[in-house]
Design a protein around this motif. Structure first.
Motif, PDB file in Angstrom:
ATOM      1  N   ASP A 277       4.577   9.430   9.199  1.00  0.00           N
ATOM      2  CA  ASP A 277       4.343   8.017   8.902  1.00  0.00           C
ATOM      3  C   ASP A 277       2.931   7.835   8.363  1.00  0.00           C
ATOM      4  O   ASP A 277       2.209   6.911   8.722  1.00  0.00           O
ATOM      5  N   TYR A 278       2.550   8.765   7.465  1.00  0.00           N
ATOM      6  CA  TYR A 278       1.254   8.671   6.807  1.00  0.00           C
ATOM      7  C   TYR A 278       1.309   9.433   5.478  1.00  0.00           C
ATOM      8  O   TYR A 278       1.885  10.520   5.392  1.00  0.00           O
ATOM      9  N   ALA A 279       0.694   8.854   4.451  1.00  0.00           N
ATOM     10  CA  ALA A 279       0.559   9.523   3.155  1.00  0.00           C
ATOM     11  C   ALA A 279      -0.647   8.949   2.431  1.00  0.00           C
ATOM     12  O   ALA A 279      -1.049   7.802   2.667  1.00  0.00           O
ATOM     13  N   ASN A 280      -1.237   9.747   1.549  1.00  0.00           N
ATOM     14  CA  ASN A 280      -2.394   9.287   0.775  1.00  0.00           C
ATOM     15  C   ASN A 280      -2.032   8.114  -0.116  1.00  0.00           C
ATOM     16  O   ASN A 280      -2.749   7.123  -0.186  1.00  0.00           O
ATOM     17  N   ARG A 281      -0.917   8.251  -0.798  1.00  0.00           N
ATOM     18  CA  ARG A 281      -0.468   7.199  -1.711  1.00  0.00           C
ATOM     19  C   ARG A 281       0.993   6.877  -1.403  1.00  0.00           C
ATOM     20  O   ARG A 281       1.836   7.760  -1.379  1.00  0.00           O
ATOM     21  N   ILE A 282       1.274   5.615  -1.198  1.00  0.00           N
ATOM     22  CA  ILE A 282       2.641   5.188  -0.892  1.00  0.00           C
ATOM     23  C   ILE A 282       3.184   4.396  -2.075  1.00  0.00           C
ATOM     24  O   ILE A 282       2.641   3.339  -2.407  1.00  0.00           O
TER      25      ILE A 282
END
Length: 344
Positions: A277-282
């Motif tokens: 539930d985390y990313a640099n760019r969504i």
């Protein structure tokens, strides 16, 4: 030809004992008799293994905590998952009156087992290793007088406290979720030889398929990175499953993009789930179903160990597994043609 570097494992193999015993002996830690310690030191010298024999653990309280992360996980990206973990850890340490300092370990130093500057300068008494690192580096770190904690991974070769997410169970729950939505053919995206966390998530995925006697094809396991941890182009199998479990959200978004370029729609044609539930760019048009890692609880557990070791340097907790939670969004279609987002 360059001489092969002697490792702690070589000393252990020569003596027929465990790496844990060797590391404790060379670091001057408890749990090894003085007679055996002397024999281990002599064997290490004989084989040419380098270690800091002159440094001793002291009883002095050092409230500066070292945090080390491999260059492969952060590089120059301050939005990386592990850099965000460092920030949360820093805030937690500061709230308790401790100072946290970060050192990014160059790949060359990691591969050659070069101790961090913070240890060579004797600046810290405790070190948190965030993310898996090369064994030769961990050997030198564990053999140092510093108290070590592994964060977001564990390594059975070392007798070291560790805090991890519930990776096996997370992979199992994501696969079960897809199966309950009617998917009989489920793939996995991730190079499971790359890190133990990816391996554990893959094992959770395989565990569910084996337990429920579901179909598995090796071509449905897609590599996402090379041996150095760099992302590679995703290659789709000739015969596609109807859903994919991805080892992290970054890869899930890359997979969705790849599927789109190949003419597939998510979730209408292929369902995709992520992890972290985390990313640099969504991407703005993607609402990813994923497994949320409870980073806050993991950091809390880590700081608890640090606090206990400030009071008692011999404190041990073992491996701590922190459970996460499934987050339903819009990248999974069930057998009835509805996504979780439609059902809410």
């Amino acid at each position: 030809m360059a001489r092969k570097q002697v490792t702690m494992g070589d000393v252990a193999k020569e003596m027929g004992i465990s790496i844990v015993t060797v590391s404790k002996a060379l670091a001057g830690k408890e749990g090894v008799s003085e007679g055996l310690r002397e024999l281990i030191i002599l064997k290490a010298k004989e084989l040419g293994y380098e270690y800091n024999a002159g440094r001793k653990t002291t009883d002095a309280v050092n409230v500066t905590i070292g945090i080390v992360i491999s260059e492969r996980f952060v590089g120059g990206n301050e939005n990386s998952f592990y850099f965000k973990i460092y920030q949360k850890m820093l805030m937690g340490l500061s709230a308790r009156g401790y100072i946290g300092i970060l050192e990014i370990i160059r790949l060359e130093d990691e591969s050659n087992g070069v101790l961090p500057n913070m240890l060579r300068m004797d600046s810290v008494s405790q070190v948190v290793v965030v993310g898996e690192m090369e064994t030769v580096f961990l050997e030198k770190l564990v053999a140092s007088p510093a108290s070590v904690i592994f964060f977001d991974f564990e390594n059975e070769e070392f007798d070291v406290d560790s805090i991890t997410g519930d990776n096996v169970n997370g992979g199992f729950l994501l696969t079960r979720y897809l199966a309950k939505k009617g998917h009989e053919q489920i793939g996995f995206v991730g190079s499971y030889h790359s890190t133990r966390s990816i391996l554990d998530r893959f094992m959770g995925y395989r565990k569910y398929l084996i337990a429920k006697d579901k179909e598995y094809k090796s071509e449905w396991t897609i590599s996402d990175r090379d041996r150095d941890g760099h992302y590679v182009e995703l290659k789709l199998p000739e015969h596609m499953p109807t859903a994919f479990v991805c080892n992290c959200d970054e890869v899930a978004y890359a997979m969705i993009d790849k599927l789109s370029k190949e003419g597939y729609r998510v979730p209408e044609d292929i369902s995709v789930v992520g992890y972290d539930d985390y990313a640099n760019r969504i991407p703005e048009n993607v609402s990813l179903t994923t497994y949320r890692v409870n980073v806050a609880e993991m950091v809390r557990c880590c700081i608890h160990i640090i606090e206990q070791r400030v009071k008692n340097k011999y404190y041990r907790r073992g491996m701590t597994v922190v459970r996460g939670e499934l987050v339903e969004r819009g990248t999974v279609l069930d057998a009835g043609g509805k996504s979780a987002r439609d059902e809410r």
